[in-house]
Motif scaffolding. Structure first.
Motif, mmCIF file in Angstrom:
data_model
loop_
_atom_site.group_PDB
_atom_site.id
_atom_site.type_symbol
_atom_site.label_atom_id
_atom_site.label_comp_id
_atom_site.label_asym_id
_atom_site.label_seq_id
_atom_site.Cartn_x
_atom_site.Cartn_y
_atom_site.Cartn_z
ATOM 1 N N LEU A 10 0.838 -1.201 0.000
ATOM 2 C CA LEU A 10 0.000 0.000 0.000
ATOM 3 C C LEU A 10 0.874 1.253 0.000
ATOM 4 C CD1 LEU A 10 -2.867 1.218 0.182
ATOM 5 C CD2 LEU A 10 -2.618 1.173 2.679
ATOM 6 N N LYS A 11 1.948 1.219 0.777
ATOM 7 C CA LYS A 11 2.873 2.357 0.825
ATOM 8 C C LYS A 11 3.423 2.672 -0.561
ATOM 9 C CE LYS A 11 4.600 2.007 5.589
ATOM 10 N NZ LYS A 11 5.805 1.750 6.425
ATOM 11 N N VAL A 12 3.772 1.631 -1.302
ATOM 12 C CA VAL A 12 4.293 1.823 -2.652
ATOM 13 C C VAL A 12 3.276 2.565 -3.517
ATOM 14 C CG1 VAL A 12 4.968 0.646 -4.786
ATOM 15 C CG2 VAL A 12 5.850 -0.146 -2.590
ATOM 16 N N GLU A 13 2.009 2.151 -3.429
ATOM 17 C CA GLU A 13 0.947 2.786 -4.222
ATOM 18 C C GLU A 13 0.792 4.258 -3.852
ATOM 19 O OE1 GLU A 13 -0.684 1.482 -6.731
ATOM 20 O OE2 GLU A 13 0.309 -0.452 -6.506
ATOM 21 N N TYR A 14 0.797 4.538 -2.565
ATOM 22 C CA TYR A 14 0.605 5.920 -2.113
ATOM 23 C C TYR A 14 1.827 6.790 -2.439
ATOM 24 C CZ TYR A 14 -3.748 4.917 0.422
ATOM 25 O OH TYR A 14 -5.040 4.598 0.753
ATOM 26 N N ILE A 15 3.003 6.249 -2.241
ATOM 27 C CA ILE A 15 4.228 7.007 -2.533
ATOM 28 C C ILE A 15 4.323 7.332 -4.025
ATOM 29 C CG2 ILE A 15 6.757 6.857 -2.624
ATOM 30 C CD1 ILE A 15 6.579 5.278 0.048
ATOM 31 N N ASN A 16 3.932 6.378 -4.859
ATOM 32 C CA ASN A 16 3.965 6.598 -6.308
ATOM 33 C C ASN A 16 2.974 7.672 -6.757
ATOM 34 O OD1 ASN A 16 5.960 4.713 -6.716
ATOM 35 N ND2 ASN A 16 4.565 3.063 -7.297
ATOM 36 N N ASN A 17 2.009 7.950 -5.918
ATOM 37 C CA ASN A 17 0.988 8.948 -6.284
ATOM 38 C C ASN A 17 1.049 10.196 -5.398
ATOM 39 O OD1 ASN A 17 -1.092 7.747 -8.390
ATOM 40 N ND2 ASN A 17 -0.449 6.062 -7.049
ATOM 41 N N ASN A 19 1.689 13.878 -4.047
ATOM 42 C CA ASN A 19 1.610 15.200 -4.671
ATOM 43 C C ASN A 19 1.900 16.228 -3.580
ATOM 44 O OD1 ASN A 19 0.404 17.798 -5.482
ATOM 45 N ND2 ASN A 19 -0.327 16.687 -7.267
ATOM 46 N N GLU A 20 3.070 16.812 -3.633
ATOM 47 C CA GLU A 20 3.512 17.700 -2.558
ATOM 48 C C GLU A 20 2.627 18.929 -2.398
ATOM 49 O OE1 GLU A 20 5.650 17.019 -0.342
ATOM 50 O OE2 GLU A 20 6.509 15.208 -1.218
ATOM 51 N N LEU A 21 2.197 19.513 -3.503
ATOM 52 C CA LEU A 21 1.351 20.707 -3.418
ATOM 53 C C LEU A 21 0.011 20.368 -2.763
ATOM 54 C CD1 LEU A 21 1.970 22.533 -6.836
ATOM 55 C CD2 LEU A 21 2.749 23.203 -4.546
ATOM 56 N N ASN A 22 -0.576 19.254 -3.188
ATOM 57 C CA ASN A 22 -1.823 18.808 -2.563
ATOM 58 C C ASN A 22 -1.612 18.517 -1.079
ATOM 59 O OD1 ASN A 22 -3.202 18.970 -4.961
ATOM 60 N ND2 ASN A 22 -3.150 16.774 -5.385
ATOM 61 N N ALA A 23 -0.478 17.892 -0.765
ATOM 62 C CA ALA A 23 -0.197 17.518 0.619
ATOM 63 C C ALA A 23 -0.162 18.736 1.531
ATOM 64 C CB ALA A 23 1.128 16.763 0.693
ATOM 65 N N LYS A 33 -2.372 19.370 11.547
ATOM 66 C CA LYS A 33 -2.274 18.336 12.575
ATOM 67 C C LYS A 33 -1.678 17.031 12.037
ATOM 68 C CE LYS A 33 -6.029 19.943 15.581
ATOM 69 N NZ LYS A 33 -5.187 20.042 16.797
ATOM 70 N N PHE A 34 -1.762 16.841 10.711
ATOM 71 C CA PHE A 34 -1.315 15.584 10.119
ATOM 72 C C PHE A 34 -0.566 15.841 8.817
ATOM 73 C CE2 PHE A 34 -5.526 15.077 12.093
ATOM 74 C CZ PHE A 34 -5.194 14.255 13.148
ATOM 75 N N ASP A 35 0.345 14.933 8.503
ATOM 76 C CA ASP A 35 0.978 14.937 7.188
ATOM 77 C C ASP A 35 0.057 14.212 6.202
ATOM 78 O OD1 ASP A 35 3.257 16.183 8.166
ATOM 79 O OD2 ASP A 35 4.201 14.273 8.702
ATOM 80 N N PHE A 36 0.245 14.496 4.930
ATOM 81 C CA PHE A 36 -0.527 13.842 3.875
ATOM 82 C C PHE A 36 0.392 13.430 2.733
ATOM 83 C CE2 PHE A 36 -3.981 15.918 6.056
ATOM 84 C CZ PHE A 36 -5.114 15.159 5.772
ATOM 85 N N CYS A 37 -0.028 12.407 2.017
ATOM 86 C CA CYS A 37 0.637 12.078 0.762
ATOM 87 C C CYS A 37 0.205 13.068 -0.323
ATOM 88 C CB CYS A 37 0.284 10.658 0.313
ATOM 89 S SG CYS A 37 0.915 9.370 1.403
ATOM 90 N N GLY A 38 -0.950 13.651 -0.120
ATOM 91 C CA GLY A 38 -1.477 14.598 -1.097
ATOM 92 C C GLY A 38 -2.315 13.940 -2.166
ATOM 93 N N ILE A 39 -2.936 12.806 -1.815
ATOM 94 C CA ILE A 39 -3.785 12.078 -2.771
ATOM 95 C C ILE A 39 -5.236 12.466 -2.506
ATOM 96 C CG2 ILE A 39 -4.407 9.827 -3.713
ATOM 97 C CD1 ILE A 39 -1.843 8.740 -2.373
ATOM 98 N N LYS A 40 -5.825 13.192 -3.431
ATOM 99 C CA LYS A 40 -7.207 13.635 -3.243
ATOM 100 C C LYS A 40 -8.164 12.445 -3.308
ATOM 101 C CE LYS A 40 -6.676 18.426 -4.689
ATOM 102 N NZ LYS A 40 -7.185 19.508 -5.574
#
Length: 229
Positions: A10-17, A19-23, A33-40
């Motif tokens: 799952l980490k691989v899928e999220y890391i591959n997608n 998006n720093e700006l979205n995050a 309060k939380f970090d995000f991968c930036g996946i809408k």
């Protein structure tokens, strides 16, 4: 498949997608309060759907360990995935001890996004299987010193409609009518507003008979006032 292997995929899928700006924007929306991968949400749902198709649902005996691991991940998307797993699990009747896991998740990394989903989608569904446990368990939550458990006790019946326990709803709301906490006032208004779709007369009477904070009052009557106008 080992639990760590499942999560690493799952980490691989999220890391591959990522998006720093979205995050940055998503973290800001959650008060940083939380970090995000930036996946809408739309893309995340596609990724998750494909993930389940490829790797399936973990063995039931592994669920708690996987959920715990997902909850420890810094990016919020992993907590959303954990809730999805539990949603799939609860479609079939779960053990009565599962409520303890829901409680643990509510009071850990607490914010409205996870708390509200757990309350309405998991806790609410859980008690349709175990209605005899409702009063005893939710009384404890309603009287707890943890604000998020208080909120959960007020909103867990959101989807109950005609099956709503009005006496319990009234009791739980009245316990917190004097609360100055935004998330409690919002929960009271939300619970009453949602129930007004089913029983507007009860909501109008409750609002008239009790002194509600302005926010609670406004939220409770929002749909009723809209229908009148």
């Amino acid at each position: 498949m080992e639990n760590t292997g499942y999560i690493n995929l799952l980490k691989v899928e999220y890391i591959n997608n990522k998006n720093e700006l979205n995050a940055i924007a998503m973290s800001k929306y959650m008060k940083n309060k939380f970090d995000f991968c930036g996946i809408k949400s739309p893309l995340r749902k596609e990724i998750d759907k494909s993930f389940f198709k490829d790797y399936g649902f973990p063995e039931s005996e592994n669920i708690e360990e996987i959920i715990s691991n997902l909850w420890q991940q810094p990016e919020r998307e992993f907590q959303y995935f954990a809730i999805q797993l539990l949603e799939k699990e609860i479609k079939i009747k779960v053990d009565e001890n599962r409520i303890n896991l829901y409680k643990k998740l509510i009071i850990s990394k607490s914010w409205w996004d996870t708390v509200d989903a757990i309350s309405s989608l998991l806790v609410g569904k859980f008690f349709t299987y175990y209605p005899d446990l409702i009063e005893n368990e939710m009384q404890k939550w309603n009287k707890s010193e943890n604000m998020w458990l208080n909120r959960s006790s007020i909103i867990f019946q959101l989807k109950y409609k005609q099956q709503t326990n009005i006496e319990l709803l009234s009791k739980f709301i009245k316990k917190h009518l004097n609360s100055k906490e935004f998330f409690i006032q919002k929960a009271i208004g939300w619970a009453l507003r949602e129930y007004s779709k089913t029983n507007p007369d009860f909501v109008v009477k409750f609002v008239n008979d009790n002194k509600l904070a302005p926010l609670c009052h406004k939220e409770a009557l929002k749909i009723i006032c809209k229908n009148i106008n």
